[in-house]
Structures are given as structure tokens and as C-alpha cells.
Scaffold this active site. Structure first.
Site, mmCIF file in Angstrom:
data_model
loop_
_atom_site.group_PDB
_atom_site.id
_atom_site.type_symbol
_atom_site.label_atom_id
_atom_site.label_comp_id
_atom_site.label_asym_id
_atom_site.label_seq_id
_atom_site.Cartn_x
_atom_site.Cartn_y
_atom_site.Cartn_z
ATOM 1 N N ARG A 240 -4.297 2.458 1.483
ATOM 2 C CA ARG A 240 -3.759 1.364 0.668
ATOM 3 C C ARG A 240 -2.561 1.880 -0.115
ATOM 4 O O ARG A 240 -2.592 2.980 -0.677
ATOM 5 C CB ARG A 240 -4.814 0.841 -0.308
ATOM 6 N N GLU A 269 3.013 -4.942 -0.401
ATOM 7 C CA GLU A 269 3.480 -5.286 0.945
ATOM 8 C C GLU A 269 3.277 -6.780 1.229
ATOM 9 O O GLU A 269 2.362 -7.380 0.680
ATOM 10 C CB GLU A 269 2.742 -4.423 1.991
ATOM 11 N N HIS A 287 1.849 -1.656 8.178
ATOM 12 C CA HIS A 287 0.393 -1.876 8.115
ATOM 13 C C HIS A 287 -0.180 -2.284 9.480
ATOM 14 O O HIS A 287 -0.709 -3.392 9.643
ATOM 15 C CB HIS A 287 0.057 -2.934 7.048
HETATM 16 C C1 DGY Z 1 -8.464 -3.028 6.763
HETATM 17 O O1 DGY Z 1 -9.253 -3.405 7.644
HETATM 18 O O2 DGY Z 1 -8.794 -2.896 5.594
HETATM 19 C C2 DGY Z 1 -7.070 -2.744 7.192
HETATM 20 O O3 DGY Z 1 -6.258 -2.377 6.168
HETATM 21 C C3 DGY Z 1 -6.491 -3.906 7.971
HETATM 22 O O4 DGY Z 1 -6.692 -3.512 9.262
#
Ligand code: DGY
Length: 322
Positions: A240, A269, A287
């Protein structure tokens, strides 16, 4: 005849998931596949018993408090659930579910791509091709670093962290990690546990962030933390964006304290600090950690399983996080 559950689906899912939704549910959905503002989603949520959302739908307290009373379950097709205010959901008696495990391998693959992209200066090298600036092969041109000669420090040896470690071992990397508690031997698999983050930072030639975003971890990689890394370390983040203090990271990338960074996630983002775009030593991706056909189908199906389990099954979610 069993009743067909009515659900809100915020985004368009891969085709096999959409086929199943059409077969087994009455679906309310907004027009077009893009993140929709909540007032728009709320307008079509009336009468729904469940919601299928993703990381692009931020469910803060105010939004959760305005959800129709008919909603019983929020299934996010993500392993992370920091976009959902769990305390607010719990207070309303809502079940929240996520999709762990199914995206572990894809995200770990992507993490290695970030590491290799950063270590081997992929952004600069690709620009030579794209901009037709490739001169000639040079003994001293475009030199990166050997990851196999470096130690990897993993912040958060969970499912994805362990899968990253497995891959990194194949590159010859020596693995270190910090979790609050030592992982069991099977997960640790020879990696060295550090009981403090500071101790991990001191040996992390490559620092990989695999922690969830929580009040304790937000901004954890700040100027103080970066100063503890070996000079010329590489930072990799596929977890993150808000785990890092952008100002401190950018300063370290400019000064050379960080050799490079491989980043798939950003605070705020899809907007990101524009300096990340400009810095030659930042290998940045939008991402896409879990973005493979197979994995996104698995994630969608898992979220649907959770909805089905609550709304048509015995009322019990498979993977509750509330
Ligand atoms: C999640 O699953 O938390 C990812 O960041 C998105 O694929």
C-alpha cells in the site's frame, strides 16, 4: 424455489464471474466500468442485500452510515480492506469479507518484477529504446546491481511476503524479515527474524514492504527509517502506498541514499506525486499486483462465493474480516 439475492456490483468483473453473477443474482450496477462516486452507487443500492466492491470503492464511515438497511454483506475482491471502515461496518452489523490467498502468487511475481526493474534500471533502459537513444553496447553502460548479492528485508512475512521470499531465494538472496511475532518455521523457511523494524532496516539492501495498511504501519517508512537502511538500498512496495512517507522517499531517491525504488502502489492513487514519474531510478507500475486473468477470475469468484455463502447459504461468510 430459492429466492435470488439482489446485489450491487460496483465494477465490471472478468467474463466468467459476470456469467455467474447473471445466473445466480439480481444485479444492480452503475453504467460504465469506472470508480463511481458513492451518491451514484447509493442511488442504486436500495433493496440490495449485498455489495461486491473493490479497492477502488472507498467505504468510509459516512458512506457506510448511509447504506440502505437491506445491505447485510460487503464483499471486496481484494485481500486488503483498508478502503473499508471496519469499525463503522461492525457498528452497523455488516459482514465484510475479502479474498485472501488467491492473489498471493501473482502479487509475489509482480514484486520480483518491481525489484528487477529497479535493480536493473529498466525505466532508463526502456527509454533508450522508446526514444531511439540507444548508442552502442558499452562495458560501463546501464549498470545495475546483482540482486543475488544482496540481502532482502521483508516487512511483513505473511502469505505474500513468504511467496516473495521463496522467489528471492531462487535468485540467491539472503532473507530477513520483521513481524511483531516470529513466524512458524514452515513460513520462515530459513529467513532471519528481526524483533524490531530498526534491526531489519540495518540489513535490508533491498527492503520489501508486504504489510497491511493500518494505523501502526501508515507512514512507517519515513526519513528516520530510510536513514537506517544501508547506503544505496532498493525499496520495493507492492502493498500500500501509504506505508511510505513520499517526501522522505523522494528525497532519498534524489540524494542516492536509495539507489532505486520499484513501486506498484501510491498514496492517493491513481494520482501520484509527479516526481515519481520523473525520477529515472523509480520503476513504477499502476497497482497491477493481482492483474492476471487467472487471478482476477479467482478473486471475483471468491468474492461471489462469499456473497453466496451469506445470502443463499447458511448466512456464514467464508472469509469474514469483521
Ligand atoms: C488487494 O487485493 O488488496 C490488492 O491491492 C488489489 O489486488
Amino acid at each position: 424455489m430459492p429466492r435470488t439475492p439482489v446485489i450491487l456490483v460496483a465494477r465490471t468483473l472478468p467474463a466468467p464471474c459476470e456469467d455467474r453473477l447473471a445466473r445466480d443474482f439480481i444485479v444492480h450496477r452503475p453504467a460504465g466500468d469506472c470508480p463511481h462516486p458513492w451518491p451514484e452507487l447509493l442511488a442504486i443500492a436500495e433493496g440490495c442485500e449485498g455489495m461486491l466492491v473493490s479497492v477502488s470503492e472507498k467505504l468510509d464511515r459516512a458512506t457506510i452510515e448511509t447504506l440502505p438497511a437491506s445491505i447485510r454483506v460487503i464483499a471486496t475482491m481484494s485481500v486488503g480492506f483498508d478502503h473499508i471502515d471496519l469499525a463503522a461496518a461492525k457498528a452497523r452489523g455488516l459482514i465484510v469479507t475479502n479474498t485472501p490467498d488467491v492473489l498471493t502468487e501473482a502479487t509475489a511475481d509482480l514484486t520480483l518484477l518491481l525489484l528487477l526493474g529497479a535493480a536493473r534500471r529498466a525505466k532508463e533502459a526502456m527509454a533508450l529504446i522508446a526514444e531511439d537513444r540507444w548508442g552502442a553496447w558499452s562495458p560501463t553502460g546501464m549498470l545495475g546491481v546483482d540482486i543475488g548479492r544482496r540481502r532482502m528485508g521483508i516487512l511483513g512475512l505473511g502469505r505474500i511476503g513468504a511467496a516473495v521470499a521463496r522467489r528471492a531465494r531462487a535468485f540467491g538472496m539472503d532473507i530477513h524479515y520483521h513481524n511483531r511475532r516470529r513466524a512458524e518455521a514452515r513460513v520462515e523457511d530459513g529467513a532471519t527474524w528481526h524483533d524490531t523494524l530498526d534491526s531489519l532496516l540495518a540489513v535490508s539492501d533491498v527492503l520489501v514492504l508486504n504489510a497491511a495498511s493500518t494505523p501502526e504501519t501508515r507512514g512507517i517508512i519515513n526519513a528516520r527509517a530510510l536513514a537506517l537502511l544501508p547506503e544505496g538500498a532498493i525499496l520495493v512496495n507492492s502493498a500500500r502506498g501509504d506505508l511510505v512517507d513520499d517526501e522522505a522517499v523522494i528525497e532519498a531517491l534524489i540524494s542516492g541514499r536509495l539507489l532505486a525504488a520499484g513501486l506498484d502502489v501510491f498514496r492517493g492513487e491513481p494520482k501520484l506525486d509527479p516526481r515519481y514519474r520523473d525520477l529515472p531510478n523509480v520503476f513504477a507500475l499502476p497497482h497491477i499486483g493481482s492483474a492476471t486473468i487467472e487471478t482476477r477470475v479467482d478473486m471475483g469468484m471468491f468474492a461471489i462465493d462469499n456473497l453466496a455463502s451469506v445470502l443463499s447459504g447458511g448466512g456464514k461468510p467464508l472469509t469474514p474480516v469483521t
